[in-house]
Design a protein around this motif. Sequence first.
Motif, mmCIF file in Angstrom:
data_model
loop_
_atom_site.group_PDB
_atom_site.id
_atom_site.type_symbol
_atom_site.label_atom_id
_atom_site.label_comp_id
_atom_site.label_asym_id
_atom_site.label_seq_id
_atom_site.Cartn_x
_atom_site.Cartn_y
_atom_site.Cartn_z
ATOM 1 N N ASP A 1 52.336 54.918 5.468
ATOM 2 C CA ASP A 1 50.964 55.100 4.999
ATOM 3 C C ASP A 1 51.037 55.911 3.714
ATOM 4 O O ASP A 1 51.156 57.127 3.736
ATOM 5 C CB ASP A 1 50.145 55.822 6.065
ATOM 6 C CG ASP A 1 48.712 56.098 5.627
ATOM 7 O OD1 ASP A 1 48.328 55.738 4.495
ATOM 8 O OD2 ASP A 1 47.964 56.688 6.428
ATOM 9 N N ASN B 1 48.687 56.093 1.553
ATOM 10 C CA ASN B 1 47.359 56.674 1.387
ATOM 11 C C ASN B 1 46.705 56.380 0.040
ATOM 12 O O ASN B 1 45.776 57.077 -0.360
ATOM 13 C CB ASN B 1 47.391 58.176 1.657
ATOM 14 C CG ASN B 1 46.138 58.656 2.338
ATOM 15 O OD1 ASN B 1 45.394 57.874 2.927
ATOM 16 N ND2 ASN B 1 45.884 59.939 2.244
ATOM 17 N N ARG C 1 44.198 54.189 -2.256
ATOM 18 C CA ARG C 1 42.926 53.550 -1.922
ATOM 19 C C ARG C 1 42.589 52.479 -2.952
ATOM 20 O O ARG C 1 43.369 52.189 -3.845
ATOM 21 C CB ARG C 1 41.807 54.596 -1.855
ATOM 22 C CG ARG C 1 42.080 55.728 -0.884
ATOM 23 C CD ARG C 1 42.391 55.196 0.517
ATOM 24 N NE ARG C 1 42.831 56.245 1.408
ATOM 25 C CZ ARG C 1 42.093 56.811 2.336
ATOM 26 N NH1 ARG C 1 40.856 56.443 2.519
ATOM 27 N NH2 ARG C 1 42.601 57.751 3.092
ATOM 28 N N TYR D 1 43.329 49.170 6.275
ATOM 29 C CA TYR D 1 42.609 50.369 6.700
ATOM 30 C C TYR D 1 41.148 50.196 6.347
ATOM 31 O O TYR D 1 40.846 49.658 5.280
ATOM 32 C CB TYR D 1 43.202 51.556 5.939
ATOM 33 C CG TYR D 1 42.519 52.879 6.136
ATOM 34 C CD1 TYR D 1 42.789 53.659 7.250
ATOM 35 C CD2 TYR D 1 41.622 53.365 5.208
ATOM 36 C CE1 TYR D 1 42.166 54.880 7.424
ATOM 37 C CE2 TYR D 1 41.005 54.587 5.374
ATOM 38 C CZ TYR D 1 41.284 55.341 6.485
ATOM 39 O OH TYR D 1 40.682 56.546 6.660
ATOM 40 N N LYS D 2 40.231 50.363 7.119
ATOM 41 C CA LYS D 2 39.851 51.259 8.164
ATOM 42 C C LYS D 2 39.204 50.459 9.280
ATOM 43 O O LYS D 2 38.219 49.790 9.056
ATOM 44 C CB LYS D 2 38.923 52.322 7.593
ATOM 45 C CG LYS D 2 38.183 53.139 8.572
ATOM 46 C CD LYS D 2 38.817 54.482 8.717
ATOM 47 C CE LYS D 2 37.947 55.414 9.507
ATOM 48 N NZ LYS D 2 38.485 56.187 10.516
ATOM 49 N N ARG E 1 34.852 54.809 5.334
ATOM 50 C CA ARG E 1 35.903 54.744 4.317
ATOM 51 C C ARG E 1 35.939 53.356 3.701
ATOM 52 O O ARG E 1 35.815 52.351 4.397
ATOM 53 C CB ARG E 1 37.267 55.048 4.931
ATOM 54 C CG ARG E 1 37.391 56.420 5.523
ATOM 55 C CD ARG E 1 37.442 57.491 4.426
ATOM 56 N NE ARG E 1 37.640 58.808 4.972
ATOM 57 C CZ ARG E 1 36.657 59.665 5.249
ATOM 58 N NH1 ARG E 1 35.405 59.327 5.040
ATOM 59 N NH2 ARG E 1 36.919 60.849 5.733
ATOM 60 N N CYS F 1 46.511 50.986 2.499
ATOM 61 C CA CYS F 1 47.211 52.276 2.589
ATOM 62 C C CYS F 1 48.664 52.073 3.010
ATOM 63 O O CYS F 1 49.547 52.812 2.607
ATOM 64 C CB CYS F 1 46.527 53.189 3.605
ATOM 65 S SG CYS F 1 44.905 53.768 3.085
ATOM 66 N N HIS G 1 44.559 51.819 11.384
ATOM 67 C CA HIS G 1 45.340 51.052 10.411
ATOM 68 C C HIS G 1 45.890 49.805 11.081
ATOM 69 O O HIS G 1 46.125 49.789 12.278
ATOM 70 C CB HIS G 1 46.547 51.865 9.918
ATOM 71 C CG HIS G 1 46.196 53.060 9.122
ATOM 72 N ND1 HIS G 1 46.352 53.106 7.762
ATOM 73 C CD2 HIS G 1 45.715 54.272 9.484
ATOM 74 C CE1 HIS G 1 45.979 54.300 7.324
ATOM 75 N NE2 HIS G 1 45.591 55.017 8.352
#
Length: 133
Positions: free
Chosen positions: A16, A18, A20, A70-71, A92, A97, A122
């Motif tokens: 992950d 992270n 975006r 994700y999400k 989100r 991610c 995820h």
Amino acid sequence: MPDRILDHDWIIWFGDLNYRISLSYDEAKRLVEKKDWPSLFAKDQLKMEREAGRVFKGWQEGKIYFAPTYKYPFNSDTYYAEGIKISKNKRRTPAWCDRILWRGRGIQQLYYVRKEFKFSDHRPVCATFLVQV
């Protein structure tokens, strides 16, 4: 990390990360509903940072032909918690991610997909590589 990798040295980095997508929630949702991955991926922060030479310089990633990872609500196929009351603070924007990157010689990615496991917010990704050892 050294700039020079020997002929058959390689590194695979996954997890992950992270990063975006630089779009509003509503715009990203619209593109996901249309399955317009190229337009969505054009705003992927990791892609933009790599192209600008700020991160993962010299690393490679396979083509992404799958929905953002994700999400999701736990144990659900429903993306973004649609139909479930959720505050704007907890909502989100979808994103890729979860990524797999690699660098080095003697390595070739054959396969890059997401898996539909529902035990997290995820969706995991997996890849298959052909590696000279």
